[in-house]
Design a protein around this motif. Sequence first.
Motif, PDB file in Angstrom:
ATOM      1  N   HIS A 151       0.872  -1.167   0.000  1.00  0.00           N
ATOM      2  CA  HIS A 151       0.000   0.000   0.000  1.00  0.00           C
ATOM      3  C   HIS A 151       0.917   1.227   0.000  1.00  0.00           C
ATOM      4  N   VAL A 152       0.601   2.218  -0.854  1.00  0.00           N
ATOM      5  CA  VAL A 152       1.465   3.388  -0.987  1.00  0.00           C
ATOM      6  C   VAL A 152       0.721   4.621  -0.497  1.00  0.00           C
ATOM      7  N   ARG A 153       1.394   5.417   0.309  1.00  0.00           N
ATOM      8  CA  ARG A 153       0.777   6.624   0.855  1.00  0.00           C
ATOM      9  C   ARG A 153       1.678   7.837   0.622  1.00  0.00           C
ATOM     10  N   LEU A 154       1.071   8.987   0.467  1.00  0.00           N
ATOM     11  CA  LEU A 154       1.799  10.257   0.359  1.00  0.00           C
ATOM     12  C   LEU A 154       1.882  10.863   1.752  1.00  0.00           C
ATOM     13  N   HIS A 155       3.076  11.057   2.237  1.00  0.00           N
ATOM     14  CA  HIS A 155       3.242  11.684   3.556  1.00  0.00           C
ATOM     15  C   HIS A 155       2.834  13.146   3.449  1.00  0.00           C
ATOM     16  N   ASP A 156       2.026  13.583   4.392  1.00  0.00           N
ATOM     17  CA  ASP A 156       1.402  14.907   4.283  1.00  0.00           C
ATOM     18  C   ASP A 156       2.331  16.006   4.801  1.00  0.00           C
ATOM     19  N   LEU A 206       6.958   9.500  -0.231  1.00  0.00           N
ATOM     20  CA  LEU A 206       5.990   8.408  -0.282  1.00  0.00           C
ATOM     21  C   LEU A 206       6.395   7.314   0.708  1.00  0.00           C
ATOM     22  N   VAL A 207       5.405   6.572   1.166  1.00  0.00           N
ATOM     23  CA  VAL A 207       5.635   5.498   2.135  1.00  0.00           C
ATOM     24  C   VAL A 207       5.013   4.215   1.590  1.00  0.00           C
ATOM     25  N   LEU A 208       5.786   3.138   1.604  1.00  0.00           N
ATOM     26  CA  LEU A 208       5.288   1.817   1.211  1.00  0.00           C
ATOM     27  C   LEU A 208       5.003   0.996   2.456  1.00  0.00           C
ATOM     28  N   ILE A 209       3.834   0.398   2.500  1.00  0.00           N
ATOM     29  CA  ILE A 209       3.470  -0.478   3.616  1.00  0.00           C
ATOM     30  C   ILE A 209       3.107  -1.846   3.036  1.00  0.00           C
TER      31      ILE A 209
END
Lengths: 135, 135
Positions: free
Chosen positions: B22-27, B34-37
């Motif tokens: 799951h990929v998220r954009l750090h705010d 970006l962060v990969l989980i």
Amino acid sequence: MYQIDPAFLRTSHAVGDLALSHVRLHDDARYPWLVLIPRVTAARELEDLSRTDLATLTDEILLVGRAVRTLGTPVDKLNVGALGNVTPQLHVHVVGRRQGDPAWPGPVWGHSDAEPYSDAALLKALTRAAATLGL
Amino acid sequence: MYQIDPAFLRTSHAVGDLALSHVRLHDDARYPWLVLIPRVTAARELEDLSRTDLATLTDEILLVGRAVRTLGTPVDKLNVGALGNVTPQLHVHVVGRRQGDPAWPGPVWGHSDAEPYSDAALLKALTRAAATLGL
């Protein structure tokens, strides 16, 4: 030709060479901390490695993690980082972190001045690391 | 069952799901980040992944690095880190660093409070990241 950045020589001690990476013990007795430097000319980013070398590096990161765990009291969390803002030659830190260590829970990089190993503790750490790495 | 630590929901926005992560954009609008989980139950360390998943994660780290490079002005150095001292669920940060950015040359983690994206900038960053990731 592959050449190690002299910055590493000032802050760490050679443990030995794995298939891809030169491994060094970071000279800070407060943290079990090894550094992998892939012996690949001009590599700065992970993307500069071939797929084969990346797979080897991944294996070596896991192996070095095991070595870090043998260097002292039990580790609560491994910290693995490829930064290179100061020394751009591609290198990967593997640091054993413990709750309550000086930088906990922040990163170790840039936190505070290193506390070098004594001669006896250095020899012990290098010997243990080399044994786990099969060197 | 895989469940995302709520800490990620407070500090980042979903971009989408790659094969493993799951990929998220750090705010924090100050850094392309970006962060990969990896969607693997109870994984905390890289060594908790299978060899197949580790190889996939490596590919996804490179791909996410390319996405980070599309988020703003040219990046001088990628910083890749798996720390997890605060949020132990396995995750990998990929941060684009620029000489003179607020934390340069130190690490971004724990440096200073984030500066959240505006709504318009957030939408633009999420769209660009998703496009590069093929999502």
